[in-house]
Every structure is written in C-alpha cells, then in structure tokens.
Write a protein that holds these residues in place. Structure first.
Motif, PDB file in Angstrom:
ATOM      1  N   SER A   1     -34.367  28.727   2.345  1.00 28.45           N
ATOM      2  CA  SER A   1     -34.649  27.334   2.003  1.00 28.45           C
ATOM      3  C   SER A   1     -36.136  27.119   1.793  1.00 28.45           C
ATOM      4  O   SER A   1     -36.556  26.413   0.882  1.00 28.45           O
ATOM      5  N   LEU A   2     -36.959  27.762   2.628  1.00 27.95           N
ATOM      6  CA  LEU A   2     -38.412  27.581   2.485  1.00 27.95           C
ATOM      7  C   LEU A   2     -38.950  28.295   1.258  1.00 27.95           C
ATOM      8  O   LEU A   2     -40.012  27.926   0.730  1.00 27.95           O
ATOM      9  N   LYS A   3     -38.243  29.319   0.815  1.00 25.81           N
ATOM     10  CA  LYS A   3     -38.721  30.072  -0.363  1.00 25.81           C
ATOM     11  C   LYS A   3     -38.216  29.461  -1.671  1.00 25.81           C
ATOM     12  O   LYS A   3     -38.654  29.872  -2.759  1.00 25.81           O
ATOM     13  N   SER A   4     -37.269  28.500  -1.614  1.00 22.46           N
ATOM     14  CA  SER A   4     -36.721  27.933  -2.825  1.00 22.46           C
ATOM     15  C   SER A   4     -37.781  27.150  -3.603  1.00 22.46           C
ATOM     16  O   SER A   4     -38.726  26.613  -3.043  1.00 22.46           O
TER      17      SER A   4
ATOM     18  N   MET B   1     -33.226  29.362   7.085  1.00 15.27           N
ATOM     19  CA  MET B   1     -34.603  28.855   7.108  1.00 15.27           C
ATOM     20  C   MET B   1     -35.476  29.558   6.074  1.00 15.27           C
ATOM     21  O   MET B   1     -36.246  28.928   5.343  1.00 15.27           O
TER      22      MET B   1
ATOM     23  N   GLU C   1     -39.397  24.174  -5.663  1.00 13.71           N
ATOM     24  CA  GLU C   1     -39.287  22.724  -5.651  1.00 13.71           C
ATOM     25  C   GLU C   1     -38.696  22.268  -7.002  1.00 13.71           C
ATOM     26  O   GLU C   1     -39.128  22.729  -8.036  1.00 13.71           O
TER      27      GLU C   1
ATOM     28  N   ALA D   1     -34.696  22.952   6.843  1.00 19.37           N
ATOM     29  CA  ALA D   1     -35.160  24.281   7.256  1.00 19.37           C
ATOM     30  C   ALA D   1     -36.492  24.188   7.982  1.00 19.37           C
ATOM     31  O   ALA D   1     -36.734  24.887   8.978  1.00 19.37           O
ATOM     32  N   THR D   2     -37.367  23.314   7.482  1.00 17.02           N
ATOM     33  CA  THR D   2     -38.676  23.133   8.125  1.00 17.02           C
ATOM     34  C   THR D   2     -38.499  22.600   9.543  1.00 17.02           C
ATOM     35  O   THR D   2     -39.155  23.062  10.491  1.00 17.02           O
TER      36      THR D   2
ATOM     37  N   ARG E   1     -31.744  18.369   0.694  1.00 17.99           N
ATOM     38  CA  ARG E   1     -32.782  18.327   1.726  1.00 17.99           C
ATOM     39  C   ARG E   1     -32.846  19.643   2.505  1.00 17.99           C
ATOM     40  O   ARG E   1     -33.245  19.666   3.659  1.00 17.99           O
ATOM     41  N   SER E   2     -32.425  20.715   1.874  1.00 17.45           N
ATOM     42  CA  SER E   2     -32.377  21.991   2.575  1.00 17.45           C
ATOM     43  C   SER E   2     -33.758  22.440   3.058  1.00 17.45           C
ATOM     44  O   SER E   2     -33.898  22.959   4.174  1.00 17.45           O
ATOM     45  N   ARG E   3     -34.819  22.261   2.247  1.00 12.33           N
ATOM     46  CA  ARG E   3     -36.169  22.654   2.674  1.00 12.33           C
ATOM     47  C   ARG E   3     -36.637  21.812   3.859  1.00 12.33           C
ATOM     48  O   ARG E   3     -37.234  22.321   4.803  1.00 12.33           O
ATOM     49  N   GLU E   4     -36.337  20.505   3.785  1.00 13.20           N
ATOM     50  CA  GLU E   4     -36.738  19.618   4.879  1.00 13.20           C
ATOM     51  C   GLU E   4     -36.033  20.013   6.170  1.00 13.20           C
ATOM     52  O   GLU E   4     -36.663  20.124   7.231  1.00 13.20           O
TER      53      GLU E   4
END
Length: 329
Positions: free
Chosen positions: A324-327, A321, A329, A232-233, A227-230
C-alpha cells in the motif's frame, strides 16, 4: 372485537307482518343460546357526492340505545365516541375518503325506488369492511316519509348457551328468516384474505436486508480500496487490527444511524402508500403503526450492519502495509 360486538346476524324477509315479528321475538327469547338482540333496517343505497356514485348500506336501528351496544361508533384517530344525531348521519371513514367528504358536508342518498334525499354528515366512524351510513329512525321517517322496515337482527350469543347448529336450525325454520351469518365465519374469511399479506412480509424484510448488506459492503470495500495508503500508514504507526477496524466502523455506524432515522420517517410514508394501494373499494386496512415496528426495523438495520462489519474485519486485517505504501498516488 371492538367495533362490532355481536356474534350473529339474522337476515329477514321484506315487509314482515306483525305475526311474523311476534313469532321471531318468541324464537329469540325461547332458547338459552342468545343473551341480547337488536333489530334494524338495512338497505343498499347509492351515495352521490361531487359527481361520484358509490354503493353503501343504509342502516337504521329500531332502537339507537340498543343498537349502540352491538355496533360502536368512534373516531379512528382520537378514539372518541360518536353519537348518532337526530338530524345528521354517520358514515364510515373509507366511504368518506373515497368521496372526499368530511363532517359537516352534505351528501345525497338514492334508494332502490329512485327516491333521493339530501343529508348532513355528523361524523366519520371507524370501520374496515363494507361501507355504511347510519341514520336514526326519526330522521329516516322525516327523509323518506315512512318508518323503516325491520329486515335484520343482530344477536349476541350467551356463554354456554348451546351449539350454533341447533340455534341455526331453529331460526331458519321461521318463515321470517332468510339466512344467518355468524361473525366467526366472517372473521375467518377476512383473516384468510389478510393472511395472504403475511407471506409477502418476509420477502420484503429479506429484500431490505439484502439492500442494507450490499450498500454497506460496497461502501466499506470502496473505502478500503481508496484509502489503502492511509490505512497502511496508520497500521505502520502501530495501530492494531482492532483499532484500525474501529476507525473504519465509526463511519459505518454513523451512516447506519443516519440511514435508520431517515428510513423510519420515509418508511411511514411508504407504508401508508402501500396500504392504500393494496386496498379494494370495500375494505380498509389499518393505518396504525405500533412501536414494535420501529424497534424491529431499526434493530434489523443495525444487526445487518454489524454482520457487514464482522465480514469486513478480515479484509482490514489483510491490508499489506508495504504494497500500500509503495502504490502510486
């Protein structure tokens, strides 16, 4: 302390003469070491039930009212006192469990002479060491056609009555006495045997703690990774590290509560299984679970869960942040 309130057991010769018994009575009353005594007959018998044979001690008091002042009969689960009936016997709980017997059932006793009698069980009495069958003297007379022969005396020591060594020397000097057993020595032997189990308890607690730590640490690590993107968001939106940690910890707390409740229930079954598995035939361990056991178990579970949360806080604070946002999906 509650079931056998005597201090000394005197073992006597078989087939004592009236003169021997009179000499014994005089010795028991002579000194100031003893405050009370009760005579009984005890012999080893085979108990036959449902194709099984177990050895027990058939115990017949000379006087039932006197004897019940030294050995107390009660139901283990309810604590209700049991009475030694005129036409029934009391047997110890572990013996009944091994033979699959209950109050009202019938059993057969076979003595050393090969005589076999059928008896009805009047109740199951609480006991933890050895197997006993308690019978009134009148029922023994009816069953075997003779009076029980006294071969044992239970005694209670008087407060400030004197030393055990002097008492032992005086009693062992009697022709009627073969041996003496003080309850303190029996207590020490049993305490030593049971004390070995205390060395195992810390190992079990540490193993359980390690399991809690590994499971929660792994679950939290996987949750952060997936849940790293979540996360980070959420962090980009302005959530502080403490608020982000609370967001994650809420799930851990819920898992811990569910696990603790389920573990307390299943733990009772596991404890019963372990206790009954460790027992030998002649010993029964207490099945009681006191409320501190539940409190300590739940408390330690939450303590180790809190330690995991503290350790994971630094990983939550290090969430990148941008990465994680650049990873993908």
């Amino acid at each position: 302390d509650t079931l056998q309130s005597f201090d000394l057991q005197i073992n006597l010769q078989q087939d004592l003469s009236p003169a021997d018994l009179a000499e014994l009575d005089g010795a028991l009353r002579a000194g100031r070491e003893l405050s009370a005594s009760a005579k009984l007959s005890q012999e080893a018998v085979d108990v036959l039930a449902d194709g099984q044979v177990k050895t027990a001690y058939l115990t017949v008091p000379e006087s039932v009212p006197e004897f019940t002042g030294f050995v107390h009969f009660r139901d283990r689960l309810t604590g209700a006192p049991l009475e030694l009936g005129a036409d029934t016997v009391l047997i110890t709980e572990k013996l009944a469990a091994m033979l699959g017997l209950a109050a009202g059932d019938s059993l057969n006793l076979r003595n050393e002479d090969g005589e076999t009698v059928a008896l009805t069980i009047g109740g199951l009495t609480e006991n933890y060491i050895n197997h006993y069958i308690f019978m009134s003297p009148n029922l023994y007379q009816q069953a075997f056609g003779r009076a029980p022969a006294v071969n044992q005396v239970l005694c209670r020591l008087a407060a400030g009555g004197g030393g055990e060594e002097a008492l032992s020397a005086r009693l062992l000097g009697l022709s009627a006495v073969t041996s003496l057993t003080f309850n303190d020595s029996v207590r020490s032997a049993v305490t030593k045997m049971v004390g070995a189990l205390n060395d195992i308890v810390p190992v079990l607690i540490l193993s359980a703690a390690a399991l809690v730590f590994v499971v929660l640490f792994s679950l939290t690590s996987v949750s952060l990774e997936e849940r790293s993107r979540e996360l980070a968001t959420i962090k980009v939106l302005g959530f502080l590290n403490g608020e982000l940690a609370t967001y994650i910890y809420r799930e851990n707390v819920l898992l811990t509560v569910i696990g603790a409740l389920a573990g307390l229930g299943l733990g009772v079954l596991l404890q019963r299984y372990i206790i009954t598995t460790m027992e030998i035939d002649m010993v029964m361990f207490s099945r009681d679970l006191l409320w501190p056991s539940y409190v300590y178990s739940a408390g330690l579970t939450f303590l180790f869960a809190a330690l995991v949360n503290l350790i994971m806080f630094k990983f939550i604070a290090k969430i990148d942040m941008i990465a994680s946002l650049k990873s993908i999906e």
